[in-house]
Design an enzyme around this catalytic site. Structure first.
Site, PDB file in Angstrom:
ATOM      1  N   VAL A  11       0.932  -1.314   0.111  1.00 16.46           N
ATOM      2  CA  VAL A  11      -0.061   0.059   0.046  1.00 16.46           C
ATOM      3  C   VAL A  11       0.835   1.339   0.024  1.00 16.46           C
ATOM      4  CG1 VAL A  11      -1.659   1.212   1.365  1.00 16.46           C
ATOM      5  CG2 VAL A  11      -1.876  -1.177   1.163  1.00 16.46           C
ATOM      6  N   LYS A 204     -13.815   0.560   5.881  1.00 17.80           N
ATOM      7  CA  LYS A 204     -12.794  -0.492   5.030  1.00 17.80           C
ATOM      8  C   LYS A 204     -13.122  -1.871   5.492  1.00 17.80           C
ATOM      9  CE  LYS A 204      -9.141  -2.085   3.431  1.00 17.80           C
ATOM     10  NZ  LYS A 204      -8.548  -2.104   2.289  1.00 17.80           N
ATOM     11  N   CYS A 260      -5.511  -9.814   2.390  1.00 15.21           N
ATOM     12  CA  CYS A 260      -6.564  -8.958   3.080  1.00 15.21           C
ATOM     13  C   CYS A 260      -7.683  -9.543   3.518  1.00 15.21           C
ATOM     14  CB  CYS A 260      -6.858  -8.025   1.960  1.00 15.21           C
ATOM     15  SG  CYS A 260      -5.396  -6.827   1.655  1.00 15.21           S
ATOM     16  N   LYS A 320      -4.586 -14.960  -6.494  1.00 17.07           N
ATOM     17  CA  LYS A 320      -5.343 -14.586  -7.690  1.00 17.07           C
ATOM     18  C   LYS A 320      -4.566 -14.277  -8.684  1.00 17.07           C
ATOM     19  CE  LYS A 320      -5.772  -9.763  -6.628  1.00 17.07           C
ATOM     20  NZ  LYS A 320      -6.772  -8.392  -6.860  1.00 17.07           N
TER      21      LYS A 320
HETATM   22  C1  UDX Z   1      -9.274  -7.038  -1.670  1.00 13.66           C
HETATM   23  C2  UDX Z   1     -10.219  -5.960  -1.996  1.00 13.66           C
HETATM   24  O1  UDX Z   1     -10.948  -6.014  -3.204  1.00 13.66           O
HETATM   25  C3  UDX Z   1      -9.559  -4.638  -1.907  1.00 13.66           C
HETATM   26  O2  UDX Z   1     -10.400  -3.423  -2.157  1.00 13.66           O
HETATM   27  C4  UDX Z   1      -8.933  -4.530  -0.455  1.00 13.66           C
HETATM   28  O3  UDX Z   1      -8.140  -3.017  -0.658  1.00 13.66           O
HETATM   29  C5  UDX Z   1      -7.809  -5.448  -0.232  1.00 13.66           C
HETATM   30  O4  UDX Z   1      -8.501  -6.811  -0.433  1.00 13.66           O
HETATM   31  P1  UDX Z   1      -7.231  -8.311  -2.983  1.00 13.66           P
HETATM   32  O5  UDX Z   1      -6.962  -8.928  -1.721  1.00 13.66           O
HETATM   33  O6  UDX Z   1      -6.240  -7.651  -3.934  1.00 13.66           O
HETATM   34  O7  UDX Z   1      -8.258  -6.884  -2.801  1.00 13.66           O
HETATM   35  O8  UDX Z   1      -8.092  -9.325  -4.031  1.00 13.66           O
HETATM   36  P2  UDX Z   1      -9.462  -9.357  -4.641  1.00 13.66           P
HETATM   37  O9  UDX Z   1      -9.287  -9.423  -6.182  1.00 13.66           O
HETATM   38  O10 UDX Z   1     -10.399  -8.771  -3.877  1.00 13.66           O
HETATM   39  O11 UDX Z   1      -9.601 -10.877  -4.597  1.00 13.66           O
HETATM   40  C6  UDX Z   1      -9.736 -11.505  -3.217  1.00 13.66           C
HETATM   41  C7  UDX Z   1      -9.874 -13.134  -3.083  1.00 13.66           C
HETATM   42  O12 UDX Z   1     -11.277 -13.125  -3.403  1.00 13.66           O
HETATM   43  C8  UDX Z   1      -9.136 -13.655  -4.122  1.00 13.66           C
HETATM   44  O13 UDX Z   1      -8.483 -14.867  -3.750  1.00 13.66           O
HETATM   45  C9  UDX Z   1     -10.032 -14.142  -5.360  1.00 13.66           C
HETATM   46  O14 UDX Z   1      -9.622 -15.294  -6.044  1.00 13.66           O
HETATM   47  C10 UDX Z   1     -11.369 -14.177  -4.560  1.00 13.66           C
HETATM   48  N1  UDX Z   1     -12.524 -14.249  -5.481  1.00 13.66           N
HETATM   49  C11 UDX Z   1     -12.987 -12.842  -5.725  1.00 13.66           C
HETATM   50  C12 UDX Z   1     -13.524 -15.126  -5.369  1.00 13.66           C
HETATM   51  O15 UDX Z   1     -13.176 -16.382  -5.039  1.00 13.66           O
HETATM   52  N2  UDX Z   1     -14.618 -14.879  -6.042  1.00 13.66           N
HETATM   53  C13 UDX Z   1     -14.818 -13.631  -6.542  1.00 13.66           C
HETATM   54  O16 UDX Z   1     -15.878 -13.588  -7.050  1.00 13.66           O
HETATM   55  C14 UDX Z   1     -13.987 -12.793  -6.448  1.00 13.66           C
END
Ligand code: UDX
Length: 438
Positions: A11, A204, A260, A320
């Site tokens: 961040v 948040k 996160c 991801k």
């Molecule tokens: C997340 C929030 O989106 C962001 O706003 C915050 O600041 C930090 O946390 P991030 O951890 O980078 O961001 O990833 P994100 O794209 O949100 O995906 C999180 C997890 O959820 C991944 O493991 C992804 O594979 C999973 N996911 C996401 C699903 O299983 N299904 C979905 O439909 C979306």
């Protein structure tokens, strides 16, 4: 404006680079001399699309610099952003010792008015503690304000999320501080929501928990789809078309991971418990998420009978796509479980291999150089991360290299009908079992 960011992790570094890009003069501080040395030499410690170019450009323009000295940071910035790690403790609550330490350090060097901003994700009421700490350790009479300004960036699209945010949340109770914060964000085209500090902190945790809730909802639906012969992708499309619901974050699969969601949901549960208002709904969100991997492993055992000694290929290690981050990755948990059951695992990931090589399972698995190499001789393929590269694999070539045409698609990445047409037995999440033709 002159800004300092204390803590140059995910961040902090991305925020610093984006602030510099819009014209601010930014000093990024970190207590890790190796990291600062690398940054000064133009090396970026994380893979994040667009970040390296942004850092290089702004360093060259003399708007961005790096130091290990908090004193220098405090002297430089009119506004000081704290972006230090807030790791989880075994009970799910947040370890705020880095926050507290930085607050004390800032206090020590404070000699005129500064705004101190909580950028890290913290439980509600942390801002109050930061203010109390600075007051306690700063010289008497020195002026400062504390503001909460949570960050919503996603890994893999951090630069874009920062440059074009959906909203900017600023929580504070001093007009002087709020005016400075609004000036910082003037170059960004986004609605600004001004709140009190506690509300900003809550926003948040509440936002991340809601997104996790949507994922768990989709995963719970997936189980019902499997039991009833429905297709979770169609159901998600059907409900997501309602603007009040939205299609985003309704992808069923192996569940959410990363640095996160798991941490923030646990932290929100912990702070709610501490406040005397247990958030049981979120406990169910966690339970559904944890069940996804178990259900996936059950499906593999059901098809393969015994996992021990089976050659299993796993595509994906990162939590991801478009990141090299393997922290709290369900893909990693899957590999660990397969290894623990004695399977012979080969892995491939477009960006996560280097970081995965540092994990404890590394000596027990084979790292392949391509998706097809990983699948060579495999008795089953498990897809654990939704990289576009995997969706584009030539299914005929895949069928050719695998020993047994069994695909467990933990991210519903492949087209089940195409997979069947190429002779695979295909199992997605919430999409039933698709047997080969004939
Ligand atoms: C997340 C929030 O989106 C962001 O706003 C915050 O600041 C930090 O946390 P991030 O951890 O980078 O961001 O990833 P994100 O794209 O949100 O995906 C999180 C997890 O959820 C991944 O493991 C992804 O594979 C999973 N996911 C996401 C699903 O299983 N299904 C979905 O439909 C979306």
């Amino acid at each position: 404006m002159k800004l300092s960011i204390i803590g140059s992790g995910y961040v902090g570094l991305t925020t610093g680079a984006c602030f510099a890009e819009v014209g601010h003069h930014v000093v990024c501080v970190d207590n890790d001399p190796k990291k600062i040395e690398k940054l000064q030499a133009g090396q970026i410690p994380i893979f994040e699309p667009g970040l390296e170019a942004l850092v290089k450009k702004n360093v060259a323009a003399r708007r961005l610099s790096f130091t290990t000295s908090t004193e220098e940071g405090v002297a430089h910035g009119e506004v000081l952003f704290i972006a230090v790690p807030t790791p989880p403790q075994p009970d799910g609550s947040v370890d705020l010792s880095f926050m507290e330490k930085v607050a004390r350090e800032i206090a020590q060097y404070l000699d005129s008015y500064r705004v101190v901003v909580d950028k890290s994700t913290v439980p509600v009421k942390t801002g109050e503690r930061v203010a109390q700490t600075i007051r306690r350790y700063a010289r008497p009479g020195v002026e400062f304000d504390v503001v909460s300004n949570p960050e919503f960036l996603r890994e893999g699209s951090a630069v874009e999320d920062l440059m074009k945010p959906d909203r900017i949340v600023i929580g504070g109770n001093s007009d002087r501080a709020l005016a400075l914060m609004q000036k910082i964000y003037e170059p960004f085209v986004a609605p600004v929501l001004v709140t009190d500090i506690n509300s900003a902190e809550l926003i948040k945790h509440a936002a991340n928990s809601f997104l996790a809730l949507k994922i768990s909802y989709a995963n719970a639906l997936a189980e019902i789809c499997e039991a009833s012969g429905a297709d979770v992708l169609k159901v998600a499309e059907g409900i997501g078309a309602d603007k009040r619901i939205g299609r985003g974050f309704l992808n069923a699969g192996l569940g959410y991971g990363g640095s996160c969601f798991p941490k923030d949901i646990a932290a929100f549960i912990a702070i709610s418990d501490q406040l005397g208002v247990p958030f049981d709904l979120l406990k169910e969100v966690q339970r559904i998420n944890a069940r996804q991997l178990e259900r996936f492993l059950d499906a593999m055992r059901e098809a393969l009978w015994v996992l021990k000694d089976k050659r299993i290929c796993v595509w994906g290690l990162t939590f991801k796509p478009n990141t090299d981050d393997v922290r709290s990755s369900v893909a990693v948990a899957l590999v660990e479980r397969l290894v623990a059951e004695g399977a012979r695992v080969t892995v491939y990931d477009p960006k996560g291999m280097d970081k995965a090589r540092e994990l404890s399972f590394a000596p027990s698995v084979e790292f392949a150089t391509s998706p097809l190499e990983a699948a060579r001789g495999a008795e089953a393929l498990a897809i654990a991360t939704e990289w576009a590269e995997f969706a584009a694999v030539d299914l005929a070539a895949l069928r050719e290299v695998m020993h047994t045409p069994l695909v467990f698609d933990g991210r519903n990445l492949l087209d089940p009908v195409a997979a069947r047409d190429f002779g695979f037995q295909y199992r997605g999440v919430g999409r039933g079992l698709v047997e080969p033709r004939g």
